[in-house]
Design a protein around this motif. Structure first.
Motif, mmCIF file in Angstrom:
data_model
loop_
_atom_site.group_PDB
_atom_site.id
_atom_site.type_symbol
_atom_site.label_atom_id
_atom_site.label_comp_id
_atom_site.label_asym_id
_atom_site.label_seq_id
_atom_site.Cartn_x
_atom_site.Cartn_y
_atom_site.Cartn_z
ATOM 1 N N PHE A 213 3.002 1.545 -8.492
ATOM 2 C CA PHE A 213 3.384 0.846 -7.357
ATOM 3 C C PHE A 213 4.930 0.430 -7.515
ATOM 4 O O PHE A 213 5.606 0.379 -6.461
ATOM 5 C CB PHE A 213 2.520 -0.349 -7.615
ATOM 6 C CG PHE A 213 2.650 -1.536 -6.675
ATOM 7 C CD1 PHE A 213 2.579 -1.073 -5.195
ATOM 8 C CD2 PHE A 213 3.160 -2.747 -6.957
ATOM 9 C CE1 PHE A 213 2.616 -2.368 -4.417
ATOM 10 C CE2 PHE A 213 3.230 -3.645 -6.079
ATOM 11 C CZ PHE A 213 3.324 -3.435 -4.897
ATOM 12 N N ILE A 214 5.308 -0.148 -8.647
ATOM 13 C CA ILE A 214 6.858 -0.301 -8.844
ATOM 14 C C ILE A 214 7.592 1.175 -8.408
ATOM 15 O O ILE A 214 8.570 0.844 -7.577
ATOM 16 C CB ILE A 214 7.368 -0.561 -10.131
ATOM 17 C CG1 ILE A 214 6.291 -1.769 -10.490
ATOM 18 C CG2 ILE A 214 8.681 -0.840 -10.357
ATOM 19 C CD1 ILE A 214 6.619 -3.155 -9.625
ATOM 20 N N PRO A 221 10.153 2.011 1.037
ATOM 21 C CA PRO A 221 9.176 2.494 2.377
ATOM 22 C C PRO A 221 8.903 1.638 3.447
ATOM 23 O O PRO A 221 9.618 0.290 3.369
ATOM 24 C CB PRO A 221 7.808 2.398 1.284
ATOM 25 C CG PRO A 221 7.838 1.484 0.492
ATOM 26 C CD PRO A 221 9.407 1.665 -0.238
ATOM 27 N N LEU A 222 8.712 2.114 4.346
ATOM 28 C CA LEU A 222 8.474 1.145 5.537
ATOM 29 C C LEU A 222 7.412 0.138 5.171
ATOM 30 O O LEU A 222 6.286 0.434 4.493
ATOM 31 C CB LEU A 222 8.129 2.032 6.691
ATOM 32 C CG LEU A 222 9.117 2.883 7.405
ATOM 33 C CD1 LEU A 222 8.532 3.737 8.695
ATOM 34 C CD2 LEU A 222 10.117 2.018 8.085
ATOM 35 N N TYR A 223 7.491 -1.394 5.621
ATOM 36 C CA TYR A 223 6.452 -2.216 5.164
ATOM 37 C C TYR A 223 5.173 -1.809 5.753
ATOM 38 O O TYR A 223 4.146 -1.910 5.194
ATOM 39 C CB TYR A 223 6.959 -3.440 5.948
ATOM 40 C CG TYR A 223 6.299 -4.620 5.771
ATOM 41 C CD1 TYR A 223 6.262 -5.317 4.478
ATOM 42 C CD2 TYR A 223 5.405 -5.042 6.523
ATOM 43 C CE1 TYR A 223 5.397 -6.500 4.038
ATOM 44 C CE2 TYR A 223 4.366 -6.359 6.570
ATOM 45 C CZ TYR A 223 4.595 -6.939 5.179
ATOM 46 O OH TYR A 223 3.727 -7.829 4.924
ATOM 47 N N GLU A 224 5.035 -1.278 6.920
ATOM 48 C CA GLU A 224 3.817 -1.127 7.566
ATOM 49 C C GLU A 224 3.176 0.222 6.857
ATOM 50 O O GLU A 224 1.781 -0.010 6.428
ATOM 51 C CB GLU A 224 3.904 -0.262 9.211
ATOM 52 C CG GLU A 224 2.794 -0.302 9.811
ATOM 53 C CD GLU A 224 2.897 0.215 11.192
ATOM 54 O OE1 GLU A 224 1.956 0.793 11.650
ATOM 55 O OE2 GLU A 224 3.961 0.334 11.709
ATOM 56 N N ASP A 225 3.764 1.052 6.308
ATOM 57 C CA ASP A 225 3.172 2.231 5.353
ATOM 58 C C ASP A 225 2.789 1.699 4.153
ATOM 59 O O ASP A 225 1.577 2.088 3.608
ATOM 60 C CB ASP A 225 4.237 3.453 5.284
ATOM 61 C CG ASP A 225 4.401 4.182 6.529
ATOM 62 O OD1 ASP A 225 3.828 4.174 7.459
ATOM 63 O OD2 ASP A 225 5.600 4.776 6.534
ATOM 64 N N ALA A 226 3.668 0.582 3.563
ATOM 65 C CA ALA A 226 3.315 0.093 2.332
ATOM 66 C C ALA A 226 1.778 -0.537 2.372
ATOM 67 O O ALA A 226 1.240 -0.642 1.426
ATOM 68 C CB ALA A 226 4.395 -0.663 1.711
ATOM 69 N N LYS A 228 -0.399 -0.125 4.295
ATOM 70 C CA LYS A 228 -1.610 0.699 4.460
ATOM 71 C C LYS A 228 -2.018 1.088 3.273
ATOM 72 O O LYS A 228 -3.282 1.219 2.729
ATOM 73 C CB LYS A 228 -1.187 1.749 5.345
ATOM 74 C CG LYS A 228 -1.389 1.173 6.778
ATOM 75 C CD LYS A 228 -0.934 2.381 7.906
ATOM 76 C CE LYS A 228 -0.955 2.201 9.321
ATOM 77 N NZ LYS A 228 -0.319 3.298 10.047
ATOM 78 N N LYS A 229 -0.901 1.414 2.293
ATOM 79 C CA LYS A 229 -1.216 2.191 0.952
ATOM 80 C C LYS A 229 -1.722 1.223 -0.134
ATOM 81 O O LYS A 229 -2.561 1.412 -0.734
ATOM 82 C CB LYS A 229 0.065 2.992 0.657
ATOM 83 C CG LYS A 229 -0.265 3.685 -0.592
ATOM 84 C CD LYS A 229 1.231 4.322 -0.823
ATOM 85 C CE LYS A 229 1.256 5.103 -2.179
ATOM 86 N NZ LYS A 229 0.238 6.422 -1.974
ATOM 87 N N TYR A 230 -1.285 0.206 -0.065
ATOM 88 C CA TYR A 230 -1.238 -0.754 -1.227
ATOM 89 C C TYR A 230 -1.815 -2.169 -0.946
ATOM 90 O O TYR A 230 -2.368 -3.155 -1.892
ATOM 91 C CB TYR A 230 -0.088 -1.274 -2.033
ATOM 92 C CG TYR A 230 0.189 0.181 -2.967
ATOM 93 C CD1 TYR A 230 -0.414 0.285 -4.142
ATOM 94 C CD2 TYR A 230 1.107 0.891 -2.615
ATOM 95 C CE1 TYR A 230 -0.159 1.194 -4.941
ATOM 96 C CE2 TYR A 230 1.466 1.833 -3.285
ATOM 97 C CZ TYR A 230 0.915 2.305 -4.620
ATOM 98 O OH TYR A 230 1.119 3.498 -5.534
ATOM 99 N N PHE A 235 1.392 -8.112 -0.348
ATOM 100 C CA PHE A 235 1.417 -9.472 -0.204
ATOM 101 C C PHE A 235 1.632 -10.095 -1.482
ATOM 102 O O PHE A 235 2.432 -11.073 -1.502
ATOM 103 C CB PHE A 235 -0.065 -9.758 0.349
ATOM 104 C CG PHE A 235 -0.479 -9.256 1.609
ATOM 105 C CD1 PHE A 235 0.504 -8.886 2.778
ATOM 106 C CD2 PHE A 235 -1.604 -8.640 1.907
ATOM 107 C CE1 PHE A 235 0.304 -8.300 3.777
ATOM 108 C CE2 PHE A 235 -2.025 -7.956 2.925
ATOM 109 C CZ PHE A 235 -0.917 -7.742 3.971
ATOM 110 N N GLU A 236 1.210 -9.737 -2.584
ATOM 111 C CA GLU A 236 1.296 -10.520 -3.729
ATOM 112 C C GLU A 236 2.725 -10.323 -4.237
ATOM 113 O O GLU A 236 3.424 -11.458 -4.883
ATOM 114 C CB GLU A 236 0.314 -9.990 -4.976
ATOM 115 C CG GLU A 236 -1.157 -10.111 -5.058
ATOM 116 C CD GLU A 236 -1.930 -9.613 -5.595
ATOM 117 O OE1 GLU A 236 -1.516 -8.639 -6.295
ATOM 118 O OE2 GLU A 236 -3.354 -9.687 -5.223
ATOM 119 N N ALA A 237 3.266 -9.176 -4.117
ATOM 120 C CA ALA A 237 4.698 -9.006 -4.468
ATOM 121 C C ALA A 237 5.549 -9.802 -3.704
ATOM 122 O O ALA A 237 6.603 -10.261 -4.236
ATOM 123 C CB ALA A 237 5.080 -7.435 -4.198
#
Length: 254
Positions: A213-214, A221-226, A228-230, A235-237
């Motif tokens: 993840f780190i 990465p693009l926020y939208e892609d991130a 979708k992936k994680y 949100f926690e980060a």
């Protein structure tokens, strides 16, 4: 239905039950483990540092054991990552409780390990939580209590830890909060954690684990892609201040 004989798990041999039902990767039982417990209605401060403590130990090759409840338990499981966590539940494995943690529990089933000593169909009761806590404590080398009031279930976990001669650690709290952990410090029954990295480094570094993840965040990465992936991890980060969003891209702050 997957079953483990209790006597096949060295940490549980002295407990008074015979078998455990499980879903997931039972090989996690062979790795070094720590137990993290605390209040269901925990302060954001306590949840934040439960998450960080779990993450630091997971980086060092440890498995985090907790009870899949709201509050501290959920923060600890998420901090460790589902592949480095064992959830011990107080109900049959066909029941996902609490409902708010349903997705978390399913994620742990897929990537980590969920344990129960209760038959399928068994619904959680006040006494089953108490019994569950004994297993959570027994599996870990140490017990970390992130927040607890004096008469809480987490303090029953402390009783088990004292009986098992396990070291107990707590987060420092203000005088008007977490009366249970403050009591443990007052009576010299627990030691405070002042620096998470220093605390984690005081234990044997089993294996330096690369955090996928780190590493992903470092690619901006693009926020939208991130998302979708994680999903929840992003949100926690954000809440923990580990990332910021600039021009719709994620900047990892380290």
């Amino acid at each position: 239905m997957n079953i483990i004989n209790k006597n096949d798990i060295k940490e549980l041999k002295d407990l008074k039950f015979e078998k455990l039902y499980y879903i997931g990767n039972k090989e996690l039982l062979k790795r070094p483990k720590i137990s993290i417990v605390g209040s269901r209605k925990a302060l954001n401060y306590s949840k934040e540092f439960a998450f960080k403590i779990a993450r630091e130990f997971a980086k060092r090759g440890y498995v985090v054991v907790s009870g899949a409840a709201m509050g501290i338990d959920a923060a600890a499981h998420r901090g460790a990552g589902s592949e480095n966590t064992i959830a011990v539940v107080a109900n049959g494995l066909d029941i996902k409780y609490p409902a708010v943690n349903r997705e978390l529990i399913i994620d742990i089933e897929k990537n980590g390990l969920v344990l129960s000593q209760f038959d399928y169909g068994f619904k959680q009761t006040p006494w089953s939580f108490v019994i569950r806590n004994e297993i959570v404590v027994a599996l870990g080398e140490i017990l970390i209590v992130c927040e607890a009031e004096v008469n809480s279930g987490s303090m029953r976990s402390v009783e088990y830890a004292l009986r098992m001669n396990k070291n107990i650690y707590v987060l420092p709290h203000r005088l008007n909060s977490s009366s249970g952990t403050n009591y443990l410090l007052k009576k010299s029954l627990a030691k405070p954690i002042y620096d998470i990295e220093e605390f984690a480094n005081s234990f044997k570094n089993i294996e330096e684990k690369k955090d996928d993840f780190i590493e992903y965040l470092k690619t901006s990465p693009l926020y939208e892609d991130a998302v979708k992936k994680y999903k929840e991890k992003i949100f926690e980060a954000e809440i923990l201040g580990e990332i910021e969003i600039v021009n719709m891209r994620i900047i990892y702050k380290g």
